[in-house]
Design an enzyme around this catalytic site. Structure first.
Site, PDB file in Angstrom:
ATOM      1  N   GLY A  22       0.833  -1.200   0.000  1.00  0.00           N
ATOM      2  CA  GLY A  22       0.000   0.000   0.000  1.00  0.00           C
ATOM      3  C   GLY A  22       0.862   1.242   0.000  1.00  0.00           C
ATOM      4  N   VAL A  67       1.370  -4.938   2.971  1.00  0.00           N
ATOM      5  CA  VAL A  67       0.178  -5.529   3.567  1.00  0.00           C
ATOM      6  C   VAL A  67       0.321  -7.040   3.525  1.00  0.00           C
ATOM      7  CG1 VAL A  67      -2.334  -5.644   3.485  1.00  0.00           C
ATOM      8  CG2 VAL A  67      -1.171  -3.601   2.648  1.00  0.00           C
ATOM      9  N   LYS A 109      -1.492  -4.273   7.981  1.00  0.00           N
ATOM     10  CA  LYS A 109      -0.772  -3.203   7.298  1.00  0.00           C
ATOM     11  C   LYS A 109       0.335  -2.709   8.217  1.00  0.00           C
ATOM     12  CE  LYS A 109      -2.833  -0.582   4.515  1.00  0.00           C
ATOM     13  NZ  LYS A 109      -3.875   0.282   4.014  1.00  0.00           N
ATOM     14  N   ASP A 167      -6.536   9.073  -2.353  1.00  0.00           N
ATOM     15  CA  ASP A 167      -5.866   8.040  -3.135  1.00  0.00           C
ATOM     16  C   ASP A 167      -6.863   6.960  -3.539  1.00  0.00           C
ATOM     17  OD1 ASP A 167      -3.810   6.872  -4.502  1.00  0.00           O
ATOM     18  OD2 ASP A 167      -2.867   5.951  -2.744  1.00  0.00           O
TER      19      ASP A 167
END
Ligand code: NAG
Ligand code: NAG
Ligand code: NAG
Ligand code: NAG
Ligand code: NAG
Ligand code: NAG
Length: 790
Positions: free
Chosen positions: A488, A493, A507, A604
């Site tokens: 990511g 991740v 994460k 994003d």
């Protein structure tokens, strides 16, 4: 209680409604409507009768939606005087008075609407399809209104209802929440329009003002998501000597209402979504955002893009520095030096802000900006001026309240919020120095760390489980490469399996530092509170030394990009699934954008960040983190633009200017990618330099949008839905941010059948060698309406 459960309670409120027997929409004088009987409007839209709200046994006379099976009460007559049994009846007297009587003939409620009796007087009671209950005087050929329920707002504003004030009679059309879902008597929240100065709307709890919206800028109320023009509704704003009000009118049949809730979600907009259930948008639930009234005090500016959010305007310093050091700016700021009004000082242009409180302002719609400046310059008590209409006309002058009104009130509590970044066209010229500052200078200052308090407050996090590093390491086989499922924006991740068998996504945040721990915890607190069926759920966190780890639910179908851009796998998603994904994404983004506590701009959004559960329902991931990490980067690279090439709009790519409209742009790209199965970024077509957006636009202009559809959808697509999606997508990727719809409009456009607006050309669209990027970089500052203050 969550918003959703609150709505559920409201939805269930009508289980105890009496069955309908009467089906007329009208009754004459002296005929009674007994408990159990109802009056139904001509088009079967609304029904009037006795009901019991929620768990209550009490009986109230009310109006509800007839067609919507869950039922929802929109108006209550005897809010404070319930009947305890089913003996109630509604009666219209011959003189036009509407009364509720209980079994023993006690008068429970009266409309107090008597007219003088005469022999010819004929009165009738009618429930209209608008939801308005009217007592008509039918004596003369032309009916006249004796009394109408639309003049007595409860907790609901329906289309066509006036919200405001009659300045001659003093009557207020304002809203009061219920006390609880079981009790319609006036509750804690009050929402009204204040015509003092330049009209604005407020919400208060008791005597404390919580929120302020407005003023009307010619197109919308600043701070509200309702905007003109719009394909679904229009907002009418009337301000004359007699009355000041606004109302909204629907252009389609989509049911909409504005409700003030009895909890801290307060003002909500409701409509029926594509699954025939109530959907809602929370307008005012900003517990700690910049929308909160007076958060940064007089002469303070507020932005959720920095921490702490308050800052003194240029030329001002904190009034109580100790409080400001503790991140509490509510006491506001004072001038560094007294204003030298006669000579020396001039006005400073402030852009991208919501107008300051206009209760101590005056306005003149026929003055120009130059006349406006002159008028302000001539009066030393005038602190700021601006165009009253964002299209560049009219004049609005702010006065120092202490001198003009001898009241101790904050005048220049300029509110600069993430949401107001959208209000690029509303700006302020403040009288401080003659020096003109560059547009959007505020944006350079993002986060500052609060050095005085290093102790992280963990106690707020008790709802969110904390995992220990050992547990997570075990679940992921010590962060084994084989467990890595992605990279990511903020680190790798991993897939993991907890000891109880639950599958998780882990994460591991890479760019971390101890110094940012407090902000990190703030952020996690925010994210943990965000819960929506279209957002990936945060299950917990793990902090160990410099290791910051977030644990999410695992999405079995991974991310959207792995499916739609893959020739074989793309058959896994037929049109109805894709349309569901488009809806779900839109709802999820809307939830982030709405002022629920903190407005989140994702920044994003891309196919890789849209995850799919076992039923192919979309879940947005990586939300909330974008904000935080821009903060972290600030000291090093102030100009860093997060986001992914192909999904970011020009104003962001070029100037780092982001707003909720940047997310709208990314959403539009996603829609076109989902329909076409092509990546915007890698799109190529022989003979053109177009990217996917340009290609979609060219086809749209030629009326050949259908050619955009991915071959894998040819068996399953519903042409009308595909075309609607493409048009919505094109509206979202329009070059100018202000032309792009809000997510609220997007969601409503997707569920309605109304005619959609025509999109203008998309961003990054080039034609005959002329680059839009070049022309965009010479954007004319003067076309933007601004507020000037001193
Ligand atoms: C009549 O009914 C009302 C409400 O149902 C009650 O408050 C009142 O005491 C009753 N009056 C008499 C005289 O019974
Ligand atoms: C009607 O008048 C009575 C007595 O003045 C008052 O208590 C009541 O609130 C009024 N009803 C409405 C609907 O305003
Ligand atoms: C009242 O007047 C309206 C319009 O003039 C008419 O349509 C309606 O039938 C009348 N109703 C009664 C009960 O007289
Ligand atoms: C901030 O300071 C004011 C006094 O200026 C105080 O009334 C208020 O409670 C403080 N707010 C917080 C959140 O501490
Ligand atoms: C508004 O401004 C115009 C132009 O300066 C002026 O003629 C007019 O009298 C003003 N109106 C009011 C109500 O002050
Ligand atoms: C400005 O305010 C002062 C009081 O603070 C008052 O005496 C003065 O008349 C005002 N000036 C104008 C032009 O209104």
């Amino acid at each position: 209680m969550t918003f959703q459960s609150m709505i559920m309670l409201f939805s269930c409120a009508l289980f105890l409604l009496g069955s309908s027997s009467a089906t007329s929409d009208t009754i004459p004088a002296l005929q009674a409507i007994k408990d159990g009987d109802t009056l139904v409007s001509n088009g079967q839209t609304y029904e009037l009768g006795f009901f019991s709200p929620g768990k209550s046994q009490n009986r109230y006379l009310g109006i509800w939606y007839k067609k919507i099976s869950t039922g929802t009460v929109v108006w209550v007559a005897n809010r404070e005087t319930p009947i305890t049994d089913k003996s109630g009846m509604l009666k219209l007297s011959t003189d036009g008075n509407l009364q509720i009587l209980s079994g023993n003939s006690t008068k429970i409620w009266s409309s107090n609407s008597t007219v003088s009796m005469n022999d010819n007087l004929v009165v009738v009671l009618q429930l209209l399809d608008t939801g308005n209950l009217i007592v008509w005087d039918n004596s003369s050929r032309k009916q006249s209104v004796i009394w109408q329920s639309f003049d007595y707002l409860g907790n609901t504003l329906l289309p066509g209802m006036k919200f405001g004030k009659n300045k001659v009679t003093g009557r207020e059309w304002s809203m009061t929440s219920w006390k609880s879902p079981d009790d319609p008597s006036p509750g804690p929240y009050y929402h009204w329009l204040d015509p003092t100065g330049y009209p604005q709307m407020f919400v208060r709890q008791g005597s404390v003002i919580l929120w302020r919206f407005g003023p009307w800028n010619g197109h919308k109320f600043q701070g509200l998501p309702l905007e003109n023009p719009n394909p679904l509704y229009s907002i009418v704003f009337v301000d004359n000597e007699v009355e000041t009000y606004y109302k909204f009118e629907l252009k389609t049949s989509a049911v909409q209402r504005i409700v003030i809730m009895p909890d801290d979600t307060t003002v909500q907009l409701h409509w029926i979504d594509q699954i025939q259930d109530w959907a809602m948008y929370s307008i005012a639930a900003v517990k700690d955002g910049c929308g909160r009234y007076g958060l940064c005090g007089p002469y303070g500016s507020c932005s959720m893009n920095r921490y702490p959010p308050c800052k003194c305007m240029e030329g001002f310093r904190p009034r109580v520095p100790d409080e400001w050091d503790r991140a509490n700016g509510s006491s506001g700021c004072v001038r560094n030096r007294a204003l030298d009004c006669g000579s020396g000082d001039g006005f400073k242009k402030i852009s991208g802000v919501m107008f300051p409180d206009t209760r101590w302002s005056s306005y003149n719609h026929s003055m120009t900006l130059v006349e406006c400046e002159t008028a302000c310059r001539m009066n030393c008590n005038c602190t700021a001026y601006a165009n009253s209409d964002i299209s560049g006309s009219g004049c609005l002058l702010w006065f120092d309240s202490q001198s003009s009104f001898s009241k101790k009130i904050r005048v220049l509590a300029v509110v600069l919020s993430a949401s107001s970044a959208v209000l690029l066209f509303a700006a302020v010229y403040a009288y401080i120095k003659k020096k003109k500052i560059p547009l959007m200078k505020e944006r350079g200052n993002l986060y500052g760390l609060n050095k005085k308090s290093n102790n992280v407050q963990m106690e707020d996090l008790d709802e969110l489980p904390s995992f220990c590093l050992r547990e997570i390491a075990k679940a992921t086989h010590n962060f084994d490469v084989n467990n890595k499922i992605g990279e990511g924006g903020f680190g790798p991740v991993y897939k993991g399996v907890l000891e109880d068998g639950r599958e998780i996504a882990v994460k591991r945040l890479s760019e971390t530092s101890k110094q940012g721990l407090e902000e990190f915890m703030n952020e996690i607190r925010t994210i943990a509170k965000l819960q929506h069926r279209n957002l990936v759920k945060l299950l917990g966190y793990c902090i160990h030394g410099n290791e910051l780890i977030l644990i999410y639910e695992y999405m079995i179908n991974k991310s959207l990009d792995l499916i739609i851009f893959d020739e074989t796998r793309s058959t896994m998603l037929d049109w109805s699934k894709r349309f569901n994904i488009i809806h779900g994404m839109a709802r999820g983004i809307l939830y982030l954008h709405q002022d629920s506590r903190l407005q989140i701009i994702h920044r994003d959004l891309k196919a890789g960040n849209i995850l799919l559960d076992a039923n192919m329902n979309p879940k947005i991931s990586d939300f909330g983190l974008a904000r935080k990490f821009v903060g972290f980067d600030v000291t090093a690279k102030t100009k860093k633009v997060v986001g992914t090439h192909g999904y970011i709009p020009p104003e962001y790519a070029l100037y780092g200017r982001f707003s909720i409209k940047s997310d709208v742009f990314s959403f539009g790209v996603l829609v076109l990618e989902i329909v076409s199965g092509k990546k915007n970024r890698e799109f190529s077509l022989d003979g053109h330099n177009d990217n996917l957006l340009g290609h979609a636009w060219r086809l749209y202009k030629k009326g050949r949008s259908i050619e955009l559809i991915s071959a894998s959808l040819h068996g399953s697509c519903v042409v009308s839905e595909v075309l609607r999606s493409i048009q919505v997508g094109l509206l979202c990727v329009q070059h100018h941010a202000e032309d792009r719809p809000t997510m609220l409009s997007v969601v409503l456009m997707l569920v309605s059948e109304g005619v959609l607006p025509q999109p203008k050309h998309p961003a990054f669209y080039t034609e005959e060698g002329r680059s839009e990027l070049e022309s965009a970089s010479s954007v004319d500052e003067d076309t933007i309406t601004l507020l000037y203050a001193r």
